[in-house]
Design a protein around this motif. Structure first.
Motif, PDB file in Angstrom:
ATOM      1  N   ASP A  32      59.861  34.225  26.238  1.00  0.00           N
ATOM      2  CA  ASP A  32      58.536  34.086  25.638  1.00  0.00           C
ATOM      3  C   ASP A  32      58.113  32.658  26.138  1.00  0.00           C
ATOM      4  OD1 ASP A  32      60.148  32.581  23.998  1.00  0.00           O
ATOM      5  OD2 ASP A  32      59.367  33.016  22.073  1.00  0.00           O
ATOM      6  N   VAL A  33      56.852  32.516  25.809  1.00  0.00           N
ATOM      7  CA  VAL A  33      56.187  31.410  26.239  1.00  0.00           C
ATOM      8  C   VAL A  33      56.615  30.084  25.877  1.00  0.00           C
ATOM      9  CG1 VAL A  33      54.398  31.247  24.459  1.00  0.00           C
ATOM     10  CG2 VAL A  33      53.722  30.363  26.555  1.00  0.00           C
ATOM     11  N   TYR A  34      57.362  30.130  24.586  1.00  0.00           N
ATOM     12  CA  TYR A  34      57.917  28.916  23.964  1.00  0.00           C
ATOM     13  C   TYR A  34      59.044  28.283  24.827  1.00  0.00           C
ATOM     14  CZ  TYR A  34      54.745  30.354  20.447  1.00  0.00           C
ATOM     15  OH  TYR A  34      53.718  30.858  19.834  1.00  0.00           O
ATOM     16  N   THR A  35      59.907  29.383  25.212  1.00  0.00           N
ATOM     17  CA  THR A  35      61.099  29.079  26.143  1.00  0.00           C
ATOM     18  C   THR A  35      60.826  28.813  27.636  1.00  0.00           C
ATOM     19  OG1 THR A  35      61.448  31.220  26.271  1.00  0.00           O
ATOM     20  CG2 THR A  35      63.008  30.102  24.774  1.00  0.00           C
ATOM     21  N   ARG A  36      59.582  29.481  27.801  1.00  0.00           N
ATOM     22  CA  ARG A  36      59.291  29.346  29.330  1.00  0.00           C
ATOM     23  C   ARG A  36      58.641  27.805  29.427  1.00  0.00           C
ATOM     24  NH1 ARG A  36      55.958  34.633  29.250  1.00  0.00           N
ATOM     25  NH2 ARG A  36      57.972  36.074  29.532  1.00  0.00           N
ATOM     26  N   SER A  37      58.101  27.290  28.531  1.00  0.00           N
ATOM     27  CA  SER A  37      57.416  26.049  28.523  1.00  0.00           C
ATOM     28  C   SER A  37      58.584  24.905  28.704  1.00  0.00           C
ATOM     29  CB  SER A  37      56.727  25.642  27.536  1.00  0.00           C
ATOM     30  OG  SER A  37      57.441  25.357  26.284  1.00  0.00           O
ATOM     31  N   HIS A  38      59.870  25.246  28.240  1.00  0.00           N
ATOM     32  CA  HIS A  38      60.823  24.325  28.484  1.00  0.00           C
ATOM     33  C   HIS A  38      61.063  24.165  29.993  1.00  0.00           C
ATOM     34  CE1 HIS A  38      62.835  23.396  24.634  1.00  0.00           C
ATOM     35  NE2 HIS A  38      62.370  24.676  24.427  1.00  0.00           N
ATOM     36  N   ALA A  39      61.280  25.405  30.673  1.00  0.00           N
ATOM     37  CA  ALA A  39      61.597  25.142  32.170  1.00  0.00           C
ATOM     38  C   ALA A  39      60.424  24.840  32.783  1.00  0.00           C
ATOM     39  CB  ALA A  39      61.806  26.737  32.689  1.00  0.00           C
ATOM     40  N   ALA A  40      59.195  24.997  32.576  1.00  0.00           N
ATOM     41  CA  ALA A  40      57.987  24.653  33.271  1.00  0.00           C
ATOM     42  C   ALA A  40      57.865  23.077  32.882  1.00  0.00           C
ATOM     43  CB  ALA A  40      56.817  25.439  32.602  1.00  0.00           C
ATOM     44  N   THR A  41      58.205  22.544  31.732  1.00  0.00           N
ATOM     45  CA  THR A  41      57.733  20.808  31.686  1.00  0.00           C
ATOM     46  C   THR A  41      59.045  20.236  32.181  1.00  0.00           C
ATOM     47  OG1 THR A  41      58.383  21.081  29.368  1.00  0.00           O
ATOM     48  CG2 THR A  41      56.073  21.405  29.952  1.00  0.00           C
ATOM     49  N   LYS A  42      60.318  20.297  31.749  1.00  0.00           N
ATOM     50  CA  LYS A  42      61.358  19.461  31.764  1.00  0.00           C
ATOM     51  C   LYS A  42      61.773  19.542  33.113  1.00  0.00           C
ATOM     52  CE  LYS A  42      62.780  19.877  27.019  1.00  0.00           C
ATOM     53  NZ  LYS A  42      63.820  20.669  26.262  1.00  0.00           N
ATOM     54  N   SER A  43      62.390  20.641  33.627  1.00  0.00           N
ATOM     55  CA  SER A  43      62.781  20.771  35.026  1.00  0.00           C
ATOM     56  C   SER A  43      61.892  20.543  36.344  1.00  0.00           C
ATOM     57  CB  SER A  43      63.849  22.036  35.247  1.00  0.00           C
ATOM     58  OG  SER A  43      63.024  23.040  34.818  1.00  0.00           O
ATOM     59  N   SER A  44      60.592  20.851  35.964  1.00  0.00           N
ATOM     60  CA  SER A  44      59.597  20.715  36.684  1.00  0.00           C
ATOM     61  C   SER A  44      59.208  19.317  37.039  1.00  0.00           C
ATOM     62  CB  SER A  44      58.286  21.682  36.480  1.00  0.00           C
ATOM     63  OG  SER A  44      57.935  22.474  37.338  1.00  0.00           O
ATOM     64  N   THR A  45      58.877  18.465  36.022  1.00  0.00           N
ATOM     65  CA  THR A  45      59.075  17.299  35.917  1.00  0.00           C
ATOM     66  C   THR A  45      60.072  16.402  36.717  1.00  0.00           C
ATOM     67  OG1 THR A  45      57.938  17.454  33.689  1.00  0.00           O
ATOM     68  CG2 THR A  45      58.429  15.141  34.484  1.00  0.00           C
ATOM     69  N   LEU A  46      61.442  16.853  36.355  1.00  0.00           N
ATOM     70  CA  LEU A  46      62.284  16.166  37.077  1.00  0.00           C
ATOM     71  C   LEU A  46      62.377  16.634  38.516  1.00  0.00           C
ATOM     72  CD1 LEU A  46      64.911  14.774  37.111  1.00  0.00           C
ATOM     73  CD2 LEU A  46      66.318  16.944  36.685  1.00  0.00           C
ATOM     74  N   ALA A  47      61.982  17.751  39.025  1.00  0.00           N
ATOM     75  CA  ALA A  47      61.741  18.126  40.505  1.00  0.00           C
ATOM     76  C   ALA A  47      60.783  17.168  41.199  1.00  0.00           C
ATOM     77  CB  ALA A  47      61.461  19.563  40.571  1.00  0.00           C
ATOM     78  N   VAL A  48      59.590  16.975  40.300  1.00  0.00           N
ATOM     79  CA  VAL A  48      58.603  16.295  40.869  1.00  0.00           C
ATOM     80  C   VAL A  48      58.902  14.767  41.203  1.00  0.00           C
ATOM     81  CG1 VAL A  48      57.146  15.759  39.159  1.00  0.00           C
ATOM     82  CG2 VAL A  48      56.006  15.987  41.418  1.00  0.00           C
ATOM     83  N   LEU A  49      59.741  14.271  39.914  1.00  0.00           N
ATOM     84  CA  LEU A  49      60.133  12.787  40.145  1.00  0.00           C
ATOM     85  C   LEU A  49      61.258  12.514  41.083  1.00  0.00           C
ATOM     86  CD1 LEU A  49      60.626  11.868  36.399  1.00  0.00           C
ATOM     87  CD2 LEU A  49      58.849  11.315  37.886  1.00  0.00           C
ATOM     88  N   LEU A  50      61.942  13.534  41.456  1.00  0.00           N
ATOM     89  CA  LEU A  50      63.062  13.351  42.647  1.00  0.00           C
ATOM     90  C   LEU A  50      62.194  13.235  43.980  1.00  0.00           C
ATOM     91  CD1 LEU A  50      65.893  15.838  41.314  1.00  0.00           C
ATOM     92  CD2 LEU A  50      66.068  13.366  41.763  1.00  0.00           C
TER      93      LEU A  50
END
Lengths: 134, 94
Positions: A32-50
């Motif tokens: 659902d959208v609440y668990t998807r937002s975990h994937a979209a914010t945390k690991s995506s931010t890590l990807a763009v920071l790297l």
């Protein structure tokens, strides 16, 4: 020596790409959208920071060019991505998007209901039934 | 060698953007689509950074800042729209 640092930057960029694909699979597979937002914010931010730090290191090593714009971009993404994720999740909960069927507990529902009852009590005390809560 | 690694990571970012695009098309609710759009913006920033490394130019580094700011503002505007049905509220009592 410069070659080694350049390779370090490029490897960081590659790690960021792998991280982005992992977070994309998270946004595809989670229920659902609440668990998807975990994937979209945390690991995506890590990807763009790297990837941005890899770019910074690469330009620093190859052309000894310290890019203030990249540093600003890193700080900006790091500050805004959690805020945007929080806001959109809050909007999703307020617009009553259903939780996944496998989720067992909704701790926010009770708190919100109590707060709304409190607001209704206050408005009733003021003898102003015209004004809707919230 | 460096160009190969850069091409691989650029294609990884493109795969991530395509997967998020599937979620935008498929997504059952409006916030799902907004989350996926935000993720596309973030991945686009990384893709521009990789592109500027692959071409060896500094010219695209402003684009990173601009796309970041635009993605943030559009996500906030869409979140307000989903929550209240209006982006700018006209409240005469305030």
């Amino acid at each position: 020596m410069i070659q080694i640092v350049e390779y370090a930057g490029v490897i960081l960029i590659l790690l960021g790409g792998i991280m982005a694909v992992i977070s994309a699979f998270g946004i595809l597979r989670l229920p659902d959208v609440y668990t998807r937002s975990h994937a979209a914010t945390k690991s995506s931010t890590l990807a763009v920071l790297l990837s941005l730090s890899g770019t910074f290191i690469y330009f620093w090593a190859s052309e000894s060019f310290i890019s203030v714009r990249l540093l600003l971009g890193i700080t900006f993404v790091f500050l805004t991505a959690p805020v945007a994720g929080h806001l959109i999740t809050r909007a999703a909960y307020r617009s009553r998007v259903k939780l996944a069927d496998s989720s067992t507990e909704d701790a926010l529902e009770e708190v919100l209901r109590k707060a709304e009852e409190k607001i209704e009590d206050v408005t009733e005390d003021d003898n102003d039934p015209e004004q809707p809560p919230n | 060698m460096i160009q190969t690694i850069l091409a691989i990571s650029l294609s990884l970012y493109i795969i991530a953007i395509l997967l998020a695009l599937y979620r935008i098309i498929r997504g059952p609710s409006m916030p799902d689509r907004v989350v996926a759009l935000d993720m596309i913006g973030v991945n686009l920033i990384s893709a521009v950074a990789v592109f500027s490394v692959a071409l060896g130019t500094h010219a695209f580094l402003e684009v990173i800042l601009i796309v970041g700011i635009l993605a943030f503002i559009s996500t906030i505007a869409l979140a307000r729209f989903v929550e209240r049905g209006a982006i700018v509220e006209h409240d005469p009592d305030r």
